[in-house]
Design an enzyme around this catalytic site. Structure first.
Site, short mmCIF file in Angstrom:
data_model
loop_
_atom_site.label_atom_id
_atom_site.label_comp_id
_atom_site.label_asym_id
_atom_site.label_seq_id
_atom_site.Cartn_x
_atom_site.Cartn_y
_atom_site.Cartn_z
CG PHE A 1 -0.35 0.12 2.79
CD1 PHE A 1 0.39 -0.17 2.87
CD2 PHE A 1 -1.51 -0.51 3.23
CE1 PHE A 1 0.41 -0.09 4.48
CE2 PHE A 1 -1.69 -0.94 4.92
CZ PHE A 1 0.15 -0.37 5.02
CD GLU A 2 0.04 5.51 2.74
OE1 GLU A 2 -0.13 6.47 1.58
OE2 GLU A 2 -0.42 5.30 3.31
#
Ligand SMILES: Cc1cc2nc3c(=O)[nH]c(=O)nc-3n(C[C@H](O)[C@H](O)[C@H](O)COP(=O)(O)OP(=O)(O)OC[C@H]3O[C@@H](n4cnc5c(N)ncnc54)[C@H](O)[C@@H]3O)c2cc1C
Length: 600
Positions: free
Chosen positions: A405-406
């Site tokens: 994620f990110e």
């Protein structure tokens, strides 16, 4: 939109590749003020007393427990560190928040709950909210009365986030946007009160909306059955004719991408900083177990291969921690100038955008350090590590999400050289001039003294300076060959990205060590850790350069380039076996990473 004015070299994003930095100009953990340490201790005590004893219940998502602990963290003032005082926060910078964030990630899922709230959940409002929006929502988020979430991803659009299908249509009376669509994988969705939701106005213009949970038409799916971070909430968010008042448009219609991506810069920073906190905690677990576990009549900590693992973990953590603090210091300094970017209304702080490259390096490097540490901690535990009775298995599962994620690590690896090129083309970074200079100078390279008169740190400094030349040469050669099609040469870009990352980590570790040395502190441990990192980085960078050049050139041209690589990265291998044994011994005496660094 005008390009921003130049900043001092050490405060210009990406500029570490082009210049040398004085150790005095670099922020390090050793500079932390007493109050900053105290805040981290408060968070540490909260984790010890309230969170860690409840980890089983949290991992099974006992009804209401996570929100209750979340609110307690808010009561202690731990959720509003970066929120301005006018809205109930402490108004402090990045450096102040690192130690607190590190404590929360000791339980990965709880760390995600808090990290998603304080980062991507709250920061869109801090930097892009109107006064009225901040008054209405920000104080509630700062104190933990409300929980925030950020909803960008969808089933069909993750990395390609702007391919979203969620739509917003202005109502005929002009008072509302009506949102329809579904968001996927939304952290905190189970208990969030406020969502920053990205949707396309008229199916075209990406826009951010502040959407309250109670707005009719918003619902959430059931909890995703995840590999790790089980105490965090991850759900779909469904939007069926959700009426969002026009006052809840965040920023401008059509400027949502600026918000989405700039907020991710700080999200990536926070993720990396938290990952280092988790890694430090695990190194303590690994060290304790290595000292307790007896095989062949001895503690396994006495075996060279286990010592190698412990010391390697410490060296990587040291490099990761050094880039986190260096970048935080630069962000805080640029934030303090009050300078704004005029790309959209409201103008947002330049500090949010300036270090996008460094934030991506932090995200990739620290998530991989955390994964490495989790993997080696499990290995040190042998068969016991493979069971849920010991913390290594949970940490191994929890850690894995950080590479996804990110922005996945692949996307971030591509972003790093891409951003450098874009900043160069816009004249924001004198990269093209530096590449042109290096192409001329490199042919007259003076022979490099890899022994530096016996001063190993000085030799490391020369190696890093030469590695920067190598990165520039590689950027120049590959751009010359592929031109604008370089974007399709992902393997070459990722190699360049990894070289840039190694340079940033190695230099930050070195500058930190030199700064400690100048301050008269005992820096033997720091020096050993830096040398271990630099020694191995030299090998990695050479392998990346050879692979990229072999994909770019051939024949005599390739041979000439490889000769330059060898000259630039000439490095007399150090006895890292002895260095690692020394580090492992000290770590086993002191028991944990902070004590190792502080020498007590
Ligand atoms: C537990 C969890 C929590 C999350 N929380 C949030 C949240 O709070 N808010 C939110 O908006 N999102 C959230 N996400 C979503 C997350 O950001 C996405 O999963 C991530 O961006 C990747 O998107 P994807 O899963 O669709 O993978 P894809 O984009 O389909 O990628 C699949 C693979 O292909 C690679 N790939 C994709 N494009 C390229 C390319 N151009 N070149 C090379 N390789 C490529 C990727 O690196 C990856 O390895 C969360 C996800 C999880 C699992």
């Amino acid at each position: 939109m005008s390009e921003p004015k130049p900043l001092p070299p050490h405060l210009t994003g990406g500029n570490f590749l082009l210049t040398e930095t004085n150790p005095d100009l670099v922020s390090t953990p050793e500079d932390l003020a007493a109050e900053q340490r105290l805040m981290a201790q408060t968070a540490g005590k909260f984790m010890e007393k309230e969170v860690l004893p409840n980890f089983e219940a949290l991992e099974h998502q006992q009804e209401g427990l996570s929100p209750k602990l979340f609110r307690k963290a808010g009561e202690l003032g731990l959720l509003g560190i970066e929120v301005p005082e006018a809205y109930g926060g402490l108004g402090l910078g990045k450096i102040s928040g690192i130690g607190v964030g590190e404590q929360f990630t000791r339980l990965g899922g709880f760390g995600v709950t808090i990290g998603a709230h304080c980062g991507i959940g709250t920061q869109p409002l801090i930097y892009f909210g109107t006064e009225a929006q901040k008054k209405k929502y920000l104080s509630k988020l700062a104190t933990g009365e409300w929980t925030g979430a950020y909803a960008l991803s969808e089933t069909g659009s993750g990395s390609d986030a702007l391919g979203m299908r969620t739509k917003a249509t202005l109502s005929p009376d002009g008072k509302h946007y009506v949102l329809n669509g579904a968001k996927m994988w939304i952290s905190n969705a189970g208990w969030a009160d406020l969502f920053t939701i990205f949707a396309k106005v008229d199916g075209q213009h990406v826009t951010a909306f502040l959407v309250e949970r109670t707005f009719p038409g918003l619902s959430t799916g059931k909890e995703e059955h995840k590999l790790g971070i089980k105490s965090s909430s991850t759900r779909r968010v469904m939007l069926e004719d959700v009426k969002v008042p026009v006052e809840n448009v965040l920023g401008e219609v059509g400027k949502g991408a600026y918000i989405a991506f700039n907020i991710l810069n700080f999200g990536r920073f926070g993720l990396g900083a938290g990952a280092i906190g988790g890694a430090k905690d695990l190194l303590k677990v690994a060290t304790r177990y290595a000292l307790e576990r007896q095989q062949f009549g001895k503690a396994i900590a006495s075996f060279g291969l286990i010592q190698h693992k412990l010391a390697e973990m410490a060296a990587q953590i040291f490099a990761g921690e050094s880039i986190v603090y260096r970048t935080a210091g630069m962000i805080d300094a640029v934030m303090a100038t009050g300078e704004l970017m005029d790309s959209m209304t409201p103008n947002f702080p330049r500090g949010l955008d300036e270090f996008a490259l460094e934030c991506s390096v932090i995200k990739v490097a620290c998530s991989e350090i955390m994964d490495f540490v989790a993997d080696e901690t499990l290995q040190i535990h042998g068969g016991y590590g493979y069971t849920e009775e010991f913390p290594a298995a949970r940490a191994y599962r929890d850690s894995r999400i950080n590479r996804i994620f990110e922005g996945t690590n692949e996307i971030n690896r591509l972003f790093i050289p891409g951003l450098l090129m874009r900043r160069a083309q816009r004249g924001r970074l004198p990269l093209l001039q530096a590449i042109a200079k290096i192409s001329k100078d490199i042919l007259d390279l003076a022979p490099f003294d890899d022994s530096a008169g016996g001063d190993e740190l000085a030799a490391a400094q020369s190696l890093i300076a030469n590695a920067k030349k190598l990165a520039l040469m590689l950027a120049g050669v590959t751009y010359q060959k592929f031109g604008d099609k370089l974007i399709d040469e992902q393997e070459v870009l990722a190699s360049l990205s990894d070289i840039i990352s190694d340079i940033y980590q190695a230099e930050s570790a070195l500058l930190r060590t030199l700064k400690a040395r100048q301050a008269g502190g005992k820096s033997t441990v720091m020096s050993d850790l830096t040398l271990i990192f630099v020694n191995d980085a030299a090998g990695r960078m050479e392998a990346h350069a050879r692979q990229s050049l072999a994909a770019t050139s051939e024949g005599d041209e390739l041979r000439g380039q490889l000769g330059l690589v060898r000259r630039l990265l000439r490095w007399q291998p150090l006895n890292t076996v002895a260095l690692r044994r020394r580090i492992a011994k000290r770590l086993c005496e002191l028991g944990n990473y902070p004590a190792l660094i502080e020498g007590k």
